[in-house]
Enzyme design. Structure first.
Site, PDB file in Angstrom:
ATOM      1  CG  HIS A 138      -2.248   0.659   0.974  1.00  0.00           C
ATOM      2  ND1 HIS A 138      -2.447   1.575  -0.038  1.00  0.00           N
ATOM      3  CD2 HIS A 138      -3.439   0.554   1.626  1.00  0.00           C
ATOM      4  CE1 HIS A 138      -3.698   1.998  -0.005  1.00  0.00           C
ATOM      5  NE2 HIS A 138      -4.313   1.397   0.986  1.00  0.00           N
ATOM      6  CB  SER A 139       4.284   2.052   1.102  1.00  0.00           C
ATOM      7  OG  SER A 139       5.000   0.973   0.535  1.00  0.00           O
TER       8      SER A 139
END
Length: 492
Positions: A138-139
């Site tokens: 998700h980063s």
């Protein structure tokens, strides 16, 4: 030096065995009209397209002692074969068998010593179909930038030679010395006190804004007021998955017939399913279930990596029994929730992750999980419901026709369900990630969603098209399907 944003770094800090923070995209491919399509063919396709995705060849480099946010650096040891895997489904290769494989992939964290993504080529699906699974931290991506990957990996014709985007020129991101990162981290820490003062002032202003909205005639949900449900609690390290597709035409008919928005219909369909699920277990709370609904803050056409979202807390109105009344209540409630979220976003100049060093955030999240505070503290919301717009046109991958694109979002902070939907072609593809220790059967929730959409269709005056009625009647009588019809199901 390309440093992670505060939000991107937060996803790394909060990650743990029970909270893996990656997203996943599941593509169902039909290679019947793509001669020579196999694992090696798809691998070569990815190899040719990766230069257009420089962030997928970078790994994180931590700052010594966690004094500052990590930075992205090129991985000199990058090998595609470390990131693409091959698997085969057991017979009969249906949706349940595929979902079990996806659940196992979801449960495992990505290796932080490599670029934070991996993919799977899954054979053995019914009808000769193939699944391509892309798991990304998700980063690196949010919902919109994840959808934007289709402009690189996918094509609008089966014989395209290259993507429609230009080759990016971001320059090299070399590895930095520990001394350099430590020195810059120390300087960043020295600048923290003024940021703390700024953050505290912003917090006070946000509280005043929230109170003013709560005093309105149609207020949004109160902060930290989500009721405890059976699917909320301390998360385990296990994951389950289920998926389906809903016709875009049905959702738009309800939208137009009842005067609401597409997102309202999607929320209402999920709300009806949750109400049925909880009622069956005699566990429906008196107050409505609340959902975290991400909203993109990207400019039109911006598909750059990273996260550009803010969230709003919306009532699912599960305390309303009638489906049409519930849809209307959700529509009105979404307007209130969106107004508060936009006002808070307008006053947002700094976040906690913009100045708090990762070492403190890591300790905070580890302590939160170790103490199982999800079971003890009030919840902001009960689940995440995310709606990501996708392309309305037919797409291909390495020459194979893409039938469905099913999204999967992460679980976090005591929320045992994440529902993510993606509109593609004539379908809204729905993916549910769940913690099996908290959710008995995510497929049951999907069946409830289909039933709720049927109820809303009936209320909005839907009449099945004549051609479809005729085909249904033909099947019921056992006669042959006429030319141009289809006797086989899809891969859903």
């Amino acid at each position: 030096m390309k440093r992670l944003s505060g939000m991107d770094a937060m996803f790394l800090s909060m990650e743990g065995t029970e909270w893996p923070q990656h997203t996943l995209g599941l593509m169902i491919l039909d290679p019947s009209d793509a001669p020579g399509f196999d694992f090696e063919h798809l691998r070569d396709h990815l190899d040719r397209r990766l230069p257009y995705l420089p962030s997928f060849r970078r790994r994180i480099q931590e700052v010594p002692l966690g004094l500052d946010r990590p930075v992205w650096v090129d991985d000199p040891a990058f090998k595609l074969d470390y990131h693409i895997h091959r698997a085969a489904l057991p017979a009969p290769g249906g949706e349940k068998e595929l979902a079990d494989v996806v659940g196992e992939i979801l449960a495992r964290q990505l290796n932080r010593n490599q670029p934070l993504w991996e993919s799977w080529f899954v054979e053995g699906l019914e009808g000769g179909r193939v699944a391509f699974i892309a798991k990304t931290h998700h980063s690196i991506v949010d919902g919109v930038s994840g959808a934007g990957l289709s402009s690189v990996l996918c094509d609008v014709t089966p014989d395209a030679k290259g993507p429609i985007v230009d080759l990016p020129d971001e320059g090299e991101q070399p590895r930095h010395s520990s001394l350099e990162l430590f020195a810059k981290g120390t300087l960043s820490a020295a600048a923290t006190p003024p940021k703390v003062v700024q953050y505290l002032g912003q917090t006070v202003r946000n509280a005043v804004t929230t109170i003013s909205h709560l005093r309105r005639d149609d207020p949004p949900p109160r902060p930290m007021s989500a009721p405890k449900t059976s699917f909320n609690g301390a998360l385990s390290s296990h994951r389950s998955f289920a998926y389906t597709s809903l016709p875009v035409a049905h959702i738009k008919h309800v939208k137009n017939g009842l005067g609401v928005k597409v997102n309202d219909v999607i929320l209402s369909v999920v709300a009806g399913a949750l109400r049925t699920y909880l009622t069956k277990r005699d566990a429906l709370p008196e107050t409505p279930v609340l959902a975290t609904v991400p909203m993109s803050t990207r400019d039109a056409g911006d598909e750059t990596p990273g996260n550009h979202v803010h969230t709003m807390i919306a009532s699912m109105c599960t305390d309303v029994e009638d489906p049409v009344e519930r849809l209307s209540a959700i529509h009105n409630g979404m307007n209130s929730a969106k107004a508060l979220a936009e006002d808070l976003q307008a006053g947002q100049s700094i976040g906690l992750t913009d100045f708090a060093p990762p070492v403190l955030l890591n300790l905070m999240f580890k302590g939160f999980r170790a103490a199982k505070l999800e079971d003890k503290l009030p919840l902001a919301s009960n689940l995440i419901v995310s709606n990501v717009p996708g392309p309305p046109i037919q797409l291909y991958m390495a020459g194979a026709k893409i039938e469905h694109i099913v999204p999967v979002g992460p679980l976090t902070v005591g929320m045992g369900i994440n529902v993510t939907v993606f509109s593609y072609g004539g379908n809204v593809d729905v993916g549910i990630q769940a913690d099996p220790d908290l959710v008995e059967d995510p497929w049951e929730i999907l069946e409830g969603a289909k039933a709720e959409l049927d109820r809303l269709l009936a209320a909005s005056g839907w009449e099945e098209p004549v051609a479809k009625k005729s085909a249904s009647a033909t099947k019921k009588t056992g006669a042959a399907v006429p030319p141009g019809g289809s006797s086989g199901g899809s891969a859903e």
